[in-house]
Write a protein that holds these residues in place. Structure first.
Motif, PDB file in Angstrom:
ATOM      1  N   HIS A 180       0.668  -1.128  -0.194  1.00 17.70           N
ATOM      2  CA  HIS A 180      -0.043  -0.182   0.110  1.00 17.70           C
ATOM      3  C   HIS A 180       0.952   1.359   0.219  1.00 17.70           C
ATOM      4  N   MET A 181       1.885   1.302   0.911  1.00 18.29           N
ATOM      5  CA  MET A 181       2.757   2.569   1.095  1.00 18.29           C
ATOM      6  C   MET A 181       3.651   2.406  -0.586  1.00 18.29           C
ATOM      7  N   ALA A 182       3.915   1.360  -0.974  1.00 16.82           N
ATOM      8  CA  ALA A 182       4.605   1.729  -2.471  1.00 16.82           C
ATOM      9  C   ALA A 182       3.707   2.514  -3.453  1.00 16.82           C
ATOM     10  N   LYS A 183       2.609   2.028  -3.251  1.00 14.31           N
ATOM     11  CA  LYS A 183       1.519   2.682  -4.284  1.00 14.31           C
ATOM     12  C   LYS A 183       1.437   4.154  -4.016  1.00 14.31           C
ATOM     13  N   VAL A 184       1.320   4.418  -2.661  1.00 15.53           N
ATOM     14  CA  VAL A 184       1.222   5.988  -2.227  1.00 15.53           C
ATOM     15  C   VAL A 184       2.422   6.740  -2.632  1.00 15.53           C
ATOM     16  N   VAL A 185       3.868   6.028  -2.277  1.00 15.70           N
ATOM     17  CA  VAL A 185       4.875   6.856  -2.752  1.00 15.70           C
ATOM     18  C   VAL A 185       5.217   6.888  -4.291  1.00 15.70           C
ATOM     19  N   THR A 186       4.673   6.019  -5.055  1.00 16.88           N
ATOM     20  CA  THR A 186       4.768   6.316  -6.381  1.00 16.88           C
ATOM     21  C   THR A 186       3.940   7.508  -6.715  1.00 16.88           C
ATOM     22  N   ARG A 187       2.524   7.688  -6.347  1.00 14.24           N
ATOM     23  CA  ARG A 187       1.731   8.570  -6.732  1.00 14.24           C
ATOM     24  C   ARG A 187       2.200   9.944  -6.142  1.00 14.24           C
ATOM     25  N   LEU A 188       2.977  10.122  -5.048  1.00  9.93           N
ATOM     26  CA  LEU A 188       3.516  11.147  -4.505  1.00  9.93           C
ATOM     27  C   LEU A 188       4.606  11.574  -5.064  1.00  9.93           C
ATOM     28  N   GLN A 189       5.545  10.568  -5.846  1.00 15.60           N
ATOM     29  CA  GLN A 189       6.689  10.886  -6.684  1.00 15.60           C
ATOM     30  C   GLN A 189       6.099  11.605  -8.158  1.00 15.60           C
ATOM     31  N   HIS A 190       5.100  11.095  -8.470  1.00  8.73           N
ATOM     32  CA  HIS A 190       4.408  11.919  -9.756  1.00  8.73           C
ATOM     33  C   HIS A 190       3.919  13.101  -9.516  1.00  8.73           C
ATOM     34  N   LEU A 191       3.718  13.353  -8.396  1.00  8.12           N
ATOM     35  CA  LEU A 191       3.173  14.698  -8.040  1.00  8.12           C
ATOM     36  C   LEU A 191       4.379  15.731  -7.759  1.00  8.12           C
ATOM     37  N   GLY A 192       5.635  15.251  -7.772  1.00  4.94           N
ATOM     38  CA  GLY A 192       6.526  15.686  -7.206  1.00  4.94           C
ATOM     39  C   GLY A 192       6.860  16.254  -5.996  1.00  4.94           C
ATOM     40  N   VAL A 193       6.133  15.691  -5.114  1.00  4.84           N
ATOM     41  CA  VAL A 193       6.261  15.745  -3.581  1.00  4.84           C
ATOM     42  C   VAL A 193       7.256  14.828  -2.938  1.00  4.84           C
ATOM     43  N   VAL A 194       7.755  13.694  -3.607  1.00  3.20           N
ATOM     44  CA  VAL A 194       8.424  12.617  -2.789  1.00  3.20           C
ATOM     45  C   VAL A 194       9.592  12.488  -3.996  1.00  3.20           C
ATOM     46  N   GLU A 195      10.947  12.503  -3.640  1.00  2.00           N
ATOM     47  CA  GLU A 195      11.917  11.824  -4.744  1.00  2.00           C
ATOM     48  C   GLU A 195      12.565  10.560  -3.975  1.00  2.00           C
ATOM     49  N   ALA A 196      12.686   9.538  -4.731  1.00  2.00           N
ATOM     50  CA  ALA A 196      13.096   8.477  -4.514  1.00  2.00           C
ATOM     51  C   ALA A 196      14.435   8.060  -4.930  1.00  2.00           C
ATOM     52  N   ARG A 197      15.448   7.969  -4.102  1.00  2.00           N
ATOM     53  CA  ARG A 197      16.789   7.738  -4.626  1.00  2.00           C
ATOM     54  C   ARG A 197      17.203   6.404  -4.717  1.00  2.00           C
ATOM     55  N   ARG A 198      17.827   5.846  -5.670  1.00  2.00           N
ATOM     56  CA  ARG A 198      18.109   4.302  -5.615  1.00  2.00           C
ATOM     57  C   ARG A 198      19.787   4.209  -5.077  1.00  2.00           C
ATOM     58  N   GLY A 199      19.929   2.820  -4.729  1.00  2.00           N
ATOM     59  CA  GLY A 199      21.183   2.601  -4.521  1.00  2.00           C
ATOM     60  C   GLY A 199      21.536   2.966  -2.922  1.00  2.00           C
ATOM     61  N   ARG A 200      22.752   2.669  -2.825  1.00  2.00           N
ATOM     62  CA  ARG A 200      23.338   2.844  -1.425  1.00  2.00           C
ATOM     63  C   ARG A 200      23.084   4.340  -1.099  1.00  2.00           C
ATOM     64  N   GLY A 201      22.635   4.322   0.285  1.00  2.00           N
ATOM     65  CA  GLY A 201      22.373   5.596   0.812  1.00  2.00           C
ATOM     66  C   GLY A 201      20.718   6.222   0.198  1.00  2.00           C
ATOM     67  N   GLY A 202      20.179   5.273  -0.566  1.00  2.00           N
ATOM     68  CA  GLY A 202      19.147   6.048  -1.136  1.00  2.00           C
ATOM     69  C   GLY A 202      17.919   5.946  -0.252  1.00  2.00           C
ATOM     70  N   GLY A 203      16.818   6.308  -0.762  1.00  2.00           N
ATOM     71  CA  GLY A 203      15.723   6.277  -0.047  1.00  2.00           C
ATOM     72  C   GLY A 203      14.905   7.193  -0.232  1.00  2.00           C
ATOM     73  N   LEU A 204      13.840   7.622   0.438  1.00  2.00           N
ATOM     74  CA  LEU A 204      12.771   8.701   0.036  1.00  2.00           C
ATOM     75  C   LEU A 204      13.030   9.872   0.768  1.00  2.00           C
ATOM     76  N   VAL A 205      12.915  11.004   0.116  1.00  2.00           N
ATOM     77  CA  VAL A 205      13.278  12.486   0.477  1.00  2.00           C
ATOM     78  C   VAL A 205      11.958  13.376   0.077  1.00  2.00           C
ATOM     79  N   LEU A 206      11.636  14.189   0.925  1.00  2.00           N
ATOM     80  CA  LEU A 206      10.520  15.024   0.714  1.00  2.00           C
ATOM     81  C   LEU A 206      11.057  16.203   0.190  1.00  2.00           C
ATOM     82  N   THR A 207      10.403  16.565  -1.187  1.00  2.00           N
ATOM     83  CA  THR A 207      11.077  17.767  -2.001  1.00  2.00           C
ATOM     84  C   THR A 207      10.603  19.158  -1.401  1.00  2.00           C
TER      85      THR A 207
END
Length: 148
Positions: free
Chosen positions: A42-69
């Motif tokens: 459920h949270m993954a779907k939410v995060v995907t939508r928030l990314q599309h809105l430009g509200v959240v940025e997801a960084r991949r790889g080591r040290g990656g994760g979610l960042v509120l823009t």
């Protein structure tokens, strides 16, 4: 008026991300889901939508994760709720079967006005406002549950 579970999760997710200091490691979708005690899917779907809105940025790889823009931090709660809820009306006048009163009903318009008033009250409130004390410290105290 009641928000959908999706919008509720999105608001909780952005609040959690809003209290993560920039110098800290970013949090993962799984960590947000666990701290909010909701399923990862459920949270993954939410995060995907928030990314599309430009509200959240997801960084991949080591040290990656979610960042509120910065846009996410400054976002109006009213705008976010409106956007996530979509254009659905409070009542389903055109449902199956359609309401027999729909052509001459005064309730539908009143409910639409009430819904807009609900969002208007949320418009001046930003995501950053949501995490002021005492909410921010409480969010920081939420830790993911250990996996069995």
């Amino acid at each position: 008026m009641r928000l959908t579970k999706f919008t509720d999760l999105a608001l909780r997710a952005v609040m959690r991300l809003a209290v993560t200091a920039p110098e800290e490691d970013s949090v993962t979708t799984r960590e947000v889901a666990e701290s909010m005690d909701v399923p990862y899917a459920h949270m993954a779907k939410v995060v995907t939508r928030l990314q599309h809105l430009g509200v959240v940025e997801a960084r991949r790889g080591r040290g990656g994760g979610l960042v509120l823009t910065e846009r996410g931090r400054r976002s109006s709660v009213g705008w976010l709720a409106r956007t996530l809820e979509g254009e659905e009306e409070v009542v389903a006048c055109e449902g199956d079967p359609p309401c027999p009163l729909r052509t001459a009903c005064r309730l539908r318009g009143a409910l639409r006005e009430a819904q807009e008033a609900f969002y208007r009250i949320l418009d001046p409130l930003t995501v950053a406002d949501l995490v002021e004390s005492p909410t921010g410290p409480l969010l920081l105290s939420l830790t993911p549950r250990p996996t069995p």
